[in-house]
Design a protein around this motif. Sequence first.
Motif, mmCIF file in Angstrom:
data_model
loop_
_atom_site.group_PDB
_atom_site.id
_atom_site.type_symbol
_atom_site.label_atom_id
_atom_site.label_comp_id
_atom_site.label_asym_id
_atom_site.label_seq_id
_atom_site.Cartn_x
_atom_site.Cartn_y
_atom_site.Cartn_z
ATOM 1 N N LEU A 131 0.864 -2.758 -2.441
ATOM 2 C CA LEU A 131 0.881 -4.081 -3.068
ATOM 3 C C LEU A 131 1.282 -5.123 -2.023
ATOM 4 C CD1 LEU A 131 0.789 -5.864 -5.658
ATOM 5 C CD2 LEU A 131 3.241 -5.399 -5.903
ATOM 6 N N TYR A 132 0.435 -6.109 -1.832
ATOM 7 C CA TYR A 132 0.777 -7.269 -1.011
ATOM 8 C C TYR A 132 1.301 -8.347 -1.944
ATOM 9 C CZ TYR A 132 -1.697 -4.990 2.779
ATOM 10 O OH TYR A 132 -2.080 -4.098 3.741
ATOM 11 N N MET A 133 2.536 -8.768 -1.712
ATOM 12 C CA MET A 133 3.195 -9.655 -2.672
ATOM 13 C C MET A 133 4.105 -10.654 -1.961
ATOM 14 S SD MET A 133 6.143 -7.094 -4.207
ATOM 15 C CE MET A 133 6.884 -8.382 -5.227
ATOM 16 N N LYS A 134 4.615 -11.612 -2.732
ATOM 17 C CA LYS A 134 5.590 -12.561 -2.213
ATOM 18 C C LYS A 134 6.984 -12.088 -2.626
ATOM 19 C CE LYS A 134 2.423 -16.410 -2.017
ATOM 20 N NZ LYS A 134 2.007 -17.718 -2.556
ATOM 21 N N TRP A 171 -10.410 -12.371 -0.880
ATOM 22 C CA TRP A 171 -9.550 -12.663 -2.038
ATOM 23 C C TRP A 171 -8.447 -13.594 -1.539
ATOM 24 C CZ3 TRP A 171 -10.356 -10.695 -6.950
ATOM 25 C CH2 TRP A 171 -9.346 -10.935 -7.890
ATOM 26 N N PRO A 172 -8.462 -14.864 -1.960
ATOM 27 C CA PRO A 172 -7.646 -15.869 -1.265
ATOM 28 C C PRO A 172 -6.185 -15.944 -1.677
ATOM 29 C CG PRO A 172 -9.028 -16.918 -2.922
ATOM 30 C CD PRO A 172 -9.373 -15.456 -2.943
ATOM 31 N N THR A 173 -5.765 -15.211 -2.705
ATOM 32 C CA THR A 173 -4.402 -15.415 -3.212
ATOM 33 C C THR A 173 -3.619 -14.100 -3.243
ATOM 34 O OG1 THR A 173 -5.185 -15.090 -5.467
ATOM 35 C CG2 THR A 173 -5.106 -17.356 -4.678
ATOM 36 N N PHE A 174 -2.316 -14.223 -3.544
ATOM 37 C CA PHE A 174 -1.427 -13.071 -3.682
ATOM 38 C C PHE A 174 -0.781 -13.118 -5.054
ATOM 39 C CE2 PHE A 174 -1.857 -14.000 0.772
ATOM 40 C CZ PHE A 174 -2.172 -12.757 1.281
ATOM 41 N N PRO A 175 -0.424 -11.965 -5.599
ATOM 42 C CA PRO A 175 -0.445 -10.610 -5.027
ATOM 43 C C PRO A 175 -1.853 -10.003 -4.987
ATOM 44 C CG PRO A 175 0.181 -10.508 -7.312
ATOM 45 C CD PRO A 175 0.088 -11.977 -6.974
ATOM 46 N N GLN A 176 -1.950 -8.887 -4.242
ATOM 47 C CA GLN A 176 -3.168 -8.081 -4.222
ATOM 48 C C GLN A 176 -2.761 -6.617 -4.297
ATOM 49 O OE1 GLN A 176 -5.874 -8.786 -0.968
ATOM 50 N NE2 GLN A 176 -5.479 -11.004 -0.943
ATOM 51 N N LEU A 177 -3.328 -5.896 -5.232
ATOM 52 C CA LEU A 177 -3.090 -4.458 -5.333
ATOM 53 C C LEU A 177 -4.301 -3.709 -4.780
ATOM 54 C CD1 LEU A 177 -1.539 -1.928 -6.318
ATOM 55 C CD2 LEU A 177 -2.678 -2.218 -8.535
ATOM 56 N N TRP A 178 -4.030 -2.837 -3.811
ATOM 57 C CA TRP A 178 -5.073 -1.997 -3.216
ATOM 58 C C TRP A 178 -4.765 -0.537 -3.530
ATOM 59 C CZ3 TRP A 178 -9.196 -3.645 0.116
ATOM 60 C CH2 TRP A 178 -9.233 -5.020 0.338
ATOM 61 N N VAL A 179 -5.742 0.174 -4.022
ATOM 62 C CA VAL A 179 -5.572 1.587 -4.347
ATOM 63 C C VAL A 179 -6.694 2.380 -3.685
ATOM 64 C CG1 VAL A 179 -5.534 3.301 -6.200
ATOM 65 C CG2 VAL A 179 -4.410 1.097 -6.534
#
Lengths: 100, 107
Positions: B19-22, B68-76
């Motif tokens: 997960l890429y998050m703030k 995908w320009p914003t956060f969060p992003q979930l990658w699986v």
Amino acid sequence: MTRQQRIEQQLQQLSPLHLDVLNESHGHNVPPNSETHFKLVIVAREFSGLSPVKRHQRVYALLQNELDSGLHALAMHLYSPDEWQGNSPDSPACMGGSKK
Amino acid sequence: MATTQEVIAQQINENPIILYMKGSPNQPQCGFSAKTSQCIMACGFRFAFVDVLANPDIRSELPKYGNWPTFPQLWVKGELIGGCDIVVDLHEKDELKAILAEAAPAS
């Protein structure tokens, strides 16, 4: 033209059956009257058969100029006509943000 | 030295759930990141995360990598699942757990 109006105009390209563009910036860590955080509710025929990621990417692409010029957050609830039941979830509350 | 794009590719390929998050799951700095990490934690699997506020290079490069320009992003398993709206929707439909279970390392 305000950002809200530009977003509404740009999203007409989806031929939406339903379109809500809600400015939710007031709930976030930004000055009054900002146009940084929006929630979109869109019902469009072209979303049928597209994955959720592809739907979001389609909308992001239409709003690239706004994202490049200070639009910070987009909550998106994107439905095909079959999926639309007349309401959408609320956006989460702010927690301080990037403070940039 | 690896480029930022190479670092991102390595993170996404080496971590089946990332997960890429703030902020962090325990101290999220954004409501969207908070809600997304809560959904993932509720599923009970271990996952990796990157705080993009502490990693400005990744914050600026990941949007190009994933379109995908914003956060969060979930990658699986190397694939973008989505941001907050999609993850919450999957969780409410009870589909998130199955997606994560397939990727989760045996604990």
